[in-house]
Design an enzyme around this catalytic site. Structure first.
Site, short mmCIF file in Angstrom:
data_model
loop_
_atom_site.label_atom_id
_atom_site.label_comp_id
_atom_site.label_asym_id
_atom_site.label_seq_id
_atom_site.Cartn_x
_atom_site.Cartn_y
_atom_site.Cartn_z
N PHE A 34 0.84 -1.20 0.00
CA PHE A 34 0.00 0.00 0.00
C PHE A 34 0.88 1.26 0.00
CE2 PHE A 34 -2.32 3.47 1.97
CZ PHE A 34 -3.57 3.39 1.39
N GLU A 111 -29.08 1.24 18.02
CA GLU A 111 -27.66 1.43 17.74
C GLU A 111 -26.92 1.70 19.04
OE1 GLU A 111 -27.18 4.40 14.46
OE2 GLU A 111 -29.37 4.27 14.43
N LYS A 113 -24.51 3.66 21.45
CA LYS A 113 -24.17 5.08 21.59
C LYS A 113 -22.68 5.19 21.87
CE LYS A 113 -25.59 9.29 23.98
NZ LYS A 113 -24.23 9.72 24.32
N ASP A 115 -19.03 6.90 22.45
CA ASP A 115 -18.60 8.05 23.22
C ASP A 115 -17.43 8.73 22.50
OD1 ASP A 115 -18.78 9.80 25.27
OD2 ASP A 115 -17.71 8.58 26.74
N TYR A 222 -23.96 7.32 11.94
CA TYR A 222 -25.22 6.95 12.59
C TYR A 222 -26.46 7.58 11.98
CZ TYR A 222 -24.56 11.41 15.16
OH TYR A 222 -24.36 12.72 15.50
N LYS A 309 -29.19 5.13 28.71
CA LYS A 309 -27.84 5.13 29.29
C LYS A 309 -27.65 3.91 30.19
CE LYS A 309 -25.96 8.96 27.78
NZ LYS A 309 -25.18 9.75 28.70
N CYS A 403 -23.49 35.04 51.49
CA CYS A 403 -22.79 34.81 50.22
C CYS A 403 -21.29 34.66 50.47
CB CYS A 403 -23.04 35.97 49.26
SG CYS A 403 -22.11 35.86 47.71
N CYS A 406 -19.58 38.03 48.63
CA CYS A 406 -19.82 39.43 49.03
C CYS A 406 -20.43 39.55 50.42
CB CYS A 406 -20.71 40.12 48.00
SG CYS A 406 -22.41 39.48 47.94
N CYS A 421 -28.03 34.75 46.29
CA CYS A 421 -27.47 36.01 46.78
C CYS A 421 -28.20 37.13 46.06
CB CYS A 421 -25.97 36.08 46.46
SG CYS A 421 -25.27 37.72 46.74
N CYS A 427 -22.25 41.71 43.45
CA CYS A 427 -21.55 40.45 43.75
C CYS A 427 -20.68 40.08 42.54
CB CYS A 427 -22.58 39.36 44.03
SG CYS A 427 -21.85 37.79 44.55
#
Length: 672
Positions: A34, A111, A113, A115, A222, A309, A403, A406, A421, A427
């Site tokens: 090749f 199909e 899934k 990642d 897909y 999932k 908070c 602040c 807050c 803030c």
């Protein structure tokens, strides 16, 4: 010797060998043979540059340098998928489908899934034209040069194919290739990559395509999308794509009912660990394209597809401390700081604790050993405490009352889970967060300006709100850390270019609480200008389609604030788009004003999109489902029985595409 013919035959032969090796996994020549043929082609193309072809197999070795990836819009939006985590949720999904389609027999394509990183590739006349990342679904980055280096992606197609169409696929990095890359890094003393998914995604944005070519990336197709596709279902589309030269995973299966879907899920939940690449679930799609059209989309996802999932991986680790983050709306998020632990391919150091109620419910205490999982394989979360390992004399966690940024006393409105807050304009994280939201890709999309730079500008007193961005000068920016002449100029130019962003995105960018991307579009389309929106009453707003009292009150509160009004006036002076610029259509009318239409079925003379555009061009509104507000149902062939039954029950006028055109033409003639 006919040089052009020799070159073309070599290209065809090498393309076939690539297909045999990377798609069929059945090579018929050695790597050495090749490489000799590829070298011969490279030499001929170098001697005879007049026969250059951007889709030659020689282009797969890369070498193109891309310093800035151009952002381009998707011709067909890339939607995300709704997730499910149990078979009960899949049953509920099917019930929602049947509510729209009626009691019709349904088939599903199942199909795996994968990642990785989603990609959209456009083919014209059988040749790879452009490859674009998902981005925000509406637009992404042009990574064509990098994608061409992935050998399982055909540069030219085989057989009979449409003149133009898009394929959607997942760019993945197989485990073997990932481990080899990491071993090479370890040998030279470099830090190894954390997981295959992030490495695959990052590879697409490398500036040198020759570096991408060195990485053993793969592309698993897909979905195909376009006009006049020569098949009528998802499963048939995958089979046809293989004939054209694409790598569509053979693990896909046609299920004739939900029980067969469950069998597929059960099988791969056990056998997925034997696959050569990462998968985190199963995608279930209604097989028929006709039914897919009938079901349509929500604001974010197709109604005809859902991801199941697999159960998340869990680990236990120690909770070292709890800190508190302030969001741009003032919402307080407690964060668990953990003893670092490996989880689903990444090192996890932090996890969300959500709110005070969740901490109290789980009785989470500093020093506890906690169980952590990745919700949807993305965001780590604490799901339980190992009480058997709790240290003695620990105290229940007391949620903060002020908070952390602040020191303003926190508030918690009745019926809300989060503390806030209220120091909205004083803030620092809220101010920085609002500006960061303003410049984000889905909002003003300001190039040359990122979240860290916003914080840098604020901390150095150069910006206090997003209107200040439009008054920045290069000489003000230059003294800042990591700022050179070019980066300062790019920032100022990026801010200036954002003045062309349309009103609906500007409205989203303002950061009005509860006004997300979809709501902003509805409000912009209804009121057409910021002035008209600012003068709307509570009842006016509630009467807008899908705008409830909570959103309406939030809009009123925003415009009642004097500082917000002042900022908007300043933005107007800088030329920001605060009204919809109507695209002039010479054939547009208001004939259908006040009328709502639902389009259903398959049509002979028009596509569904053409009919919807004609409705809107003539002042009408397109509804996604039949309700008492629907005036007309435009019915084509194979319309779902549920829609027909509901239309008859509500006495809604049912018309054909010819009736619709007559409706426009007759009304038009009456006004002449």
């Amino acid at each position: 010797m006919d040089i052009q013919n020799t070159i073309q035959k070599l290209r065809e032969e090498l393309n076939q060998h690539n297909y045999n090796y990377y798609v069929l996994d059945k090579p018929i020549i050695s790597d050495y043979e090749f490489d000799l043929k590829l070298k011969q082609l490279q030499e001929l193309e170098s001697q005879y540059p007049e026969y250059f072809d951007e889709n030659s197999p020689t282009q797969r070795v890369g070498g193109t340098i891309t310093k800035n990836f151009k952002t381009v819009p998707h011709e067909h939006r890339m939607y995300s998928l709704d997730n499910s985590y149990s078979k009960e949720e899949l049953i509920d999904w099917e019930k929602r489908i049947q509510k729209v389609l009626g009691d019709v027999p349904l088939e599903y394509t199942c199909e795996l899934k994968y990642d990785g990183a989603s990609i959209s590739i456009t083919y014209e006349n059988g040749k790879l034209k452009r490859a674009v990342t998902r981005g925000d679904g509406f637009q992404g980055d042009d990574v064509t040069n990098n994608i061409k280096t992935i050998k399982s992606i055909p540069l030219e197609l085989k057989g009979n194919f449409p003149d133009k169409f898009d394929v959607r696929g997942e760019i993945i990095l197989p485990f073997a290739g990932f481990e080899k890359m990491n071993q090479e890094l370890i040998e030279i003393g470099e830090t190894p990559y954390s997981n295959p998914r992030n490495t695959a995604s990052g590879s697409l944005k490398l500036q040198d395509s020759a570096e991408v070519a060195k990485r053993p990336l793969d592309c698993l197709l897909y979905f195909l999308i376009g006009n006049n596709l020569p098949f009528k279902s998802q499963f048939e589309g995958l089979e046809t794509a293989r004939q054209w030269g694409f790598k569509a995973p053979k693990e896909a299966k046609l299920a004739h009912n939900l029980e067969e879907v469950f069998q597929y899920i059960d099988y791969w939940d056990t056998h997925r660990h034997n696959l050569p690449y990462e998968t985190d679930g199963v995608v279930v799609k209604v097989n028929s394209f006709h039914y897919q059209d009938e079901l349509g989309f929500t604001a974010k996802s197709p109604r005809w597809a859902i991801a199941y999932k697999f159960k998340s991986e869990q680990v236990s680790t120690k909770l070292n401390s709890i800190s508190y983050q302030v969001g741009r709306t003032g919402s307080i998020t407690p964060v668990a700081n953990l003893e670092p632990v490996q989880l689903a391919g990444t090192i996890v150091k932090r996890a969300s604790l959500h709110n005070a109620d969740q901490i109290e419910k789980l009785d989470i205490r500093v020093g506890d050993t906690v169980f952590v999982e990745k919700g949807g394989e993305i965001i780590p979360k604490i799901i339980a405490v190992d009480l058997s390992k709790r240290p003695e004399n620990t105290e229940p966690t007391k949620y903060i009352t002020n908070c952390p940024e602040c020191n303003t006393a926190l508030v918690r409105s009745e019926g809300e889970a989060n503390h806030y807050c209220p120091n909205f304009y004083g803030c620092p994280p809220q101010i920085i967060g609002r500006i960061q939201h303003f410049i984000s890709r889905k909002a003003m999309d300001i190039e040359g300006l990122g979240g860290e730079t916003v914080a840098l500008l604020f901390n150095n007193g150069l910006v206090h709100n997003y209107a200040d961005l439009y008054e920045l000068k290069v000489d003000q920016i230059l003294p800042l850390e990591r700022m050179a002449q070019k980066s300062a100029e790019n920032l100022v130019n990026g801010v200036a270019n954002s003045k062309n962003i349309p009103f609906e995105r500007v409205l989203f960018a303002l950061g009005i609480r509860f006004v997300g991307e979809t709501v902003a579009k509805k409000l912009a389309k209804h009121y057409k200008s910021i002035d008209a929106l600012s003068q709307a009453t509570l009842m006016d707003l509630i009467l807008v389609d899908e705008i409830g009292e909570r959103i309406a009150q939030s809009v009123l509160d925003f415009f009642e604030n004097e500082e917000n009004r002042n900022i908007i006036e300043r933005l107007k002076q800088h030329g920001i788009q605060f009204e919809i610029i109507e695209k002039i259509n010479p054939n547009a009318t208001n004939i259908l004003s006040g009328k709502t239409f639902v389009v259903s079925g398959v049509f002979e003379k028009f596509s569904r999109d053409d009919l919807k555009k004609a409705i809107e061009d003539n002042g009408g509104k397109v509804g996604s489902s039949i309700s008492a507000k629907t005036d007309y149902l435009i019915a084509g062939d194979n319309m779902g029985p549920a829609k027909l039954e509901k239309a008859n029950k509500l006495n809604i006028s049912i018309i054909s595409e010819d009736d619709f055109m007559n409706l426009i033409n007759q009304t038009d003639a009456a006004t002449d």
